[in-house]
Scaffold this active site. Structure first.
Site, mmCIF file in Angstrom:
data_model
loop_
_atom_site.group_PDB
_atom_site.id
_atom_site.type_symbol
_atom_site.label_atom_id
_atom_site.label_comp_id
_atom_site.label_asym_id
_atom_site.label_seq_id
_atom_site.Cartn_x
_atom_site.Cartn_y
_atom_site.Cartn_z
ATOM 1 N N SER A 64 0.828 -1.211 0.000
ATOM 2 C CA SER A 64 0.000 0.000 0.000
ATOM 3 C C SER A 64 0.861 1.258 0.000
ATOM 4 C CB SER A 64 -0.906 0.031 1.231
ATOM 5 O OG SER A 64 -1.824 -1.036 1.220
HETATM 6 N N1 SAH Z 1 -1.009 -4.651 4.018
HETATM 7 C C1 SAH Z 1 -0.398 -5.007 2.761
HETATM 8 C C2 SAH Z 1 -1.315 -4.701 1.595
HETATM 9 C C3 SAH Z 1 -1.212 -5.748 0.538
HETATM 10 S S1 SAH Z 1 -2.407 -5.615 -0.750
HETATM 11 C C4 SAH Z 1 0.949 -4.325 2.579
HETATM 12 O O1 SAH Z 1 1.166 -3.268 3.181
HETATM 13 O O2 SAH Z 1 1.782 -4.840 1.834
HETATM 14 C C5 SAH Z 1 -3.768 -6.521 -0.112
HETATM 15 C C6 SAH Z 1 -3.494 -7.952 0.286
HETATM 16 O O3 SAH Z 1 -4.747 -8.530 0.653
HETATM 17 C C7 SAH Z 1 -2.909 -8.836 -0.816
HETATM 18 O O4 SAH Z 1 -1.752 -9.439 -0.361
HETATM 19 C C8 SAH Z 1 -4.025 -9.870 -1.066
HETATM 20 O O5 SAH Z 1 -3.526 -11.149 -1.421
HETATM 21 C C9 SAH Z 1 -4.725 -9.896 0.273
HETATM 22 N N2 SAH Z 1 -6.102 -10.401 0.244
HETATM 23 C C10 SAH Z 1 -7.049 -10.228 -0.703
HETATM 24 N N3 SAH Z 1 -8.195 -10.840 -0.359
HETATM 25 C C11 SAH Z 1 -7.970 -11.425 0.863
HETATM 26 C C12 SAH Z 1 -8.757 -12.211 1.759
HETATM 27 N N4 SAH Z 1 -10.020 -12.548 1.487
HETATM 28 N N5 SAH Z 1 -8.202 -12.621 2.923
HETATM 29 C C13 SAH Z 1 -6.916 -12.300 3.232
HETATM 30 N N6 SAH Z 1 -6.123 -11.570 2.424
HETATM 31 C C14 SAH Z 1 -6.625 -11.129 1.252
#
Ligand code: SAH
Length: 213
Positions: A64
């Site tokens: 993010s």
């Molecule tokens: N907090 C992370 C953001 C990553 S983007 C960072 O700072 O890097 C969002 C993430 O949510 C991705 O890794 C994606 O695989 C995950 N995601 C999407 N749907 C999900 C679900 N139902 N349960 C858990 N994780 C999920």
């Protein structure tokens, strides 16, 4: 695992950018000044690590944007020792920010590749989440509930009822809601069935997908 004075300097610039965009919480700014964000990204993007932008990580996901991380973290109003559930561990950067704020962090990731990578990586930097789980965040983590707050770091097409049900009374759910563009939304649990909803600006996230991969 290289963190240089140059990186530290770039982090301080990022912190002043975030301040100019309206982030005021000193503990959050300190955490961002401390955490080596470049180590959470693929080496091809190292030069971009301290721009206020989202970047690709493994499995078609993104780390993010720092402003988004700071904005969501402010809405959580973290106190030391709070039990916090994160949906979407991804690179682990937001997890690290929550650890720096003194929270007990529980986090769920649905991409196995990212789950494995980040589970190995975070402890190497000294960040020990209470629990990292490979699973579906729509269901929350019922065995560890209730939580002081829950943060969703992917765009949710709707608000999962399970997450509202896993909040303490007084607890906070911070969730971007929407399909292509998301509205940052805060729910505060006022009573067993009573929630106060506040909407903030628009953000763009990768989608919150159902079931694990
Ligand atoms: N907090 C992370 C953001 C990553 S983007 C960072 O700072 O890097 C969002 C993430 O949510 C991705 O890794 C994606 O695989 C995950 N995601 C999407 N749907 C999900 C679900 N139902 N349960 C858990 N994780 C999920």
């Amino acid at each position: 695992m290289n963190d240089t004075f140059k990186h530290k300097g770039m982090r301080l610039q990022l912190v002043s950018t975030l301040k100019s965009k309206g982030i005021t919480n000193e503990n959050i700014l300190k955490a961002i000044a401390k955490i080596p964000r470049h180590l959470f990204m693929d080496s091809g993007f190292l030069d971009h690590a301290y721009q206020d932008k989202a970047f690709p990580i493994a499995a078609d996901q993104t780390i993010s944007q720092p402003y988004t991380v700071a904005f969501q973290s402010e809405l959580l109003q973290v106190k030391r020792g709070d039990k916090i559930l994160e949906i979407g561990t991804g690179s682990g950067y937001q997890t690290a920010v929550l650890c720096e704020l003194g929270a007990k962090v529980f986090s769920i990731e649905r991409q196995q590749e990212l789950f494995k990578k980040t589970s190995k990586f975070l402890p190497k930097l000294g960040y020990r989440a209470k629990k990292l789980v490979f699973g579906d965040g729509y269901k929350g983590m019922v065995e560890e509930a209730p939580f002081a707050s829950i943060i969703v770091t992917a765009g949710a097409p709707f608000v999962p009822k399970a997450l509202l049900a896993q909040l303490d009374i007084g607890g906070r759910l911070v969730i971007p809601v929407g399909e292509n563009v998301q509205t940052m939304t805060l729910f505060v649990r006022k009573g067993p069935k009573e929630f106060e909803k506040t909407e903030f600006g628009e953000f763009r996230f990768v989608p919150l997908l159902e079931d694990k991969n």
